[in-house]
Write a protein that holds these residues in place. Structure first.
Motif, mmCIF file in Angstrom:
data_model
loop_
_atom_site.group_PDB
_atom_site.id
_atom_site.type_symbol
_atom_site.label_atom_id
_atom_site.label_comp_id
_atom_site.label_asym_id
_atom_site.label_seq_id
_atom_site.Cartn_x
_atom_site.Cartn_y
_atom_site.Cartn_z
ATOM 1 N N PHE A 121 4.116 11.254 2.114
ATOM 2 C CA PHE A 121 4.216 9.760 1.813
ATOM 3 C C PHE A 121 2.820 9.526 1.504
ATOM 4 O O PHE A 121 1.747 10.067 2.250
ATOM 5 C CB PHE A 121 4.471 9.144 2.897
ATOM 6 C CG PHE A 121 5.108 7.469 2.671
ATOM 7 C CD1 PHE A 121 6.186 7.221 2.227
ATOM 8 C CD2 PHE A 121 4.074 6.376 2.423
ATOM 9 C CE1 PHE A 121 6.725 5.915 1.723
ATOM 10 C CE2 PHE A 121 4.390 5.140 1.960
ATOM 11 C CZ PHE A 121 5.767 5.019 1.742
ATOM 12 N N ASN A 122 2.612 8.784 0.397
ATOM 13 C CA ASN A 122 1.119 8.462 0.128
ATOM 14 C C ASN A 122 1.294 7.024 -0.721
ATOM 15 O O ASN A 122 2.108 6.347 -0.739
ATOM 16 C CB ASN A 122 0.803 9.527 -1.046
ATOM 17 C CG ASN A 122 1.627 9.732 -2.202
ATOM 18 O OD1 ASN A 122 2.273 8.819 -2.865
ATOM 19 N ND2 ASN A 122 1.735 10.981 -2.596
ATOM 20 N N ASP A 123 -0.067 6.898 -1.110
ATOM 21 C CA ASP A 123 -0.075 5.524 -1.656
ATOM 22 C C ASP A 123 0.926 5.240 -3.170
ATOM 23 O O ASP A 123 1.035 4.187 -3.328
ATOM 24 C CB ASP A 123 -1.875 5.104 -2.228
ATOM 25 C CG ASP A 123 -2.768 4.710 -1.146
ATOM 26 O OD1 ASP A 123 -2.187 4.433 0.270
ATOM 27 O OD2 ASP A 123 -3.716 5.322 -1.332
ATOM 28 N N ASP A 124 0.823 6.479 -3.670
ATOM 29 C CA ASP A 124 1.943 6.155 -4.998
ATOM 30 C C ASP A 124 3.272 5.900 -4.493
ATOM 31 O O ASP A 124 4.066 4.987 -5.113
ATOM 32 C CB ASP A 124 2.092 7.388 -5.734
ATOM 33 C CG ASP A 124 0.562 7.771 -6.655
ATOM 34 O OD1 ASP A 124 -0.049 6.635 -6.593
ATOM 35 O OD2 ASP A 124 0.430 8.706 -6.861
ATOM 36 N N LYS A 125 3.803 6.297 -3.276
ATOM 37 C CA LYS A 125 5.091 6.049 -2.841
ATOM 38 C C LYS A 125 5.015 4.626 -2.343
ATOM 39 O O LYS A 125 6.141 4.011 -2.489
ATOM 40 C CB LYS A 125 5.363 6.763 -1.750
ATOM 41 C CG LYS A 125 5.559 8.572 -2.267
ATOM 42 C CD LYS A 125 6.894 8.690 -3.079
ATOM 43 C CE LYS A 125 6.704 10.131 -3.436
ATOM 44 N NZ LYS A 125 7.466 10.318 -4.921
ATOM 45 N N ALA A 126 3.850 4.157 -1.748
ATOM 46 C CA ALA A 126 3.891 2.826 -1.203
ATOM 47 C C ALA A 126 3.964 1.853 -2.445
ATOM 48 O O ALA A 126 4.464 0.949 -2.086
ATOM 49 C CB ALA A 126 2.486 2.798 -0.219
ATOM 50 N N LYS A 127 3.439 2.206 -3.523
ATOM 51 C CA LYS A 127 3.272 1.255 -4.498
ATOM 52 C C LYS A 127 4.655 1.018 -5.080
ATOM 53 O O LYS A 127 5.167 0.070 -5.480
ATOM 54 C CB LYS A 127 2.239 1.864 -5.654
ATOM 55 C CG LYS A 127 0.690 1.477 -5.251
ATOM 56 C CD LYS A 127 -0.132 2.262 -6.280
ATOM 57 C CE LYS A 127 -1.495 2.006 -5.829
ATOM 58 N NZ LYS A 127 -2.527 2.799 -6.747
ATOM 59 N N GLU A 128 5.186 2.424 -5.158
ATOM 60 C CA GLU A 128 6.806 2.591 -5.795
ATOM 61 C C GLU A 128 7.416 1.542 -4.845
ATOM 62 O O GLU A 128 8.332 0.731 -5.413
ATOM 63 C CB GLU A 128 7.087 3.741 -5.828
ATOM 64 C CG GLU A 128 8.538 4.224 -6.338
ATOM 65 C CD GLU A 128 8.954 5.623 -6.315
ATOM 66 O OE1 GLU A 128 10.146 5.665 -6.610
ATOM 67 O OE2 GLU A 128 8.010 6.477 -5.881
#
Length: 119
Positions: free
Chosen positions: A98-105
């Protein structure tokens, strides 16, 4: 783990869709903390760690700031957990990809007017 255990909520589906399963989370917990001792508590009043309380507070604040009606969902809680960078939960999410891109998504999904949360 609670988000994944329930299983039917949007956040658990999002996590599983990104390869994060209950078994993988359990495995990471064992790697980080070792196998826990068994203890018992009332299911109506489980103890909250400081990180869990901070996650809950963040989710409530974000929902209130959004001005949207409705409930705080497991997706809000997952994003709150992601914000707690020093917490074991955040570290487990990182270890599982999990990363910032997944959080933004995830944030983009829950900010859509048609998002129905965990229903």
């Amino acid at each position: 783990m609670g988000i994944l255990i329930e299983g039917a909520n949007f956040a658990s589906k999002f996590l599983r869709g990104n390869g994060i399963t209950l078994q993988k989370v359990r495995d990471e917990i064992f790697k980080m903390r070792g196998k826990p001792d068994m203890y018992f508590f009332s299911p109506e009043h489980p103890p909250l760690t400081e990180a869990a309380q901070t996650t809950l507070d963040w989710a409530i604040d974000e929902k209130l700031k959004s001005g949207e009606n409705g409930e705080i969902t497991t997706s809000h809680l997952l994003l709150g957990l992601w914000k707690q960078e020093e917490s074991p939960g955040h570290q487990i999410l990182v270890a599982l990809g999990f990363n910032d891109d997944k959080a933004k998504e995830l944030r983009s999904f829950i900010s859509e007017p048609t998002f129905e949360g965990d229903s």
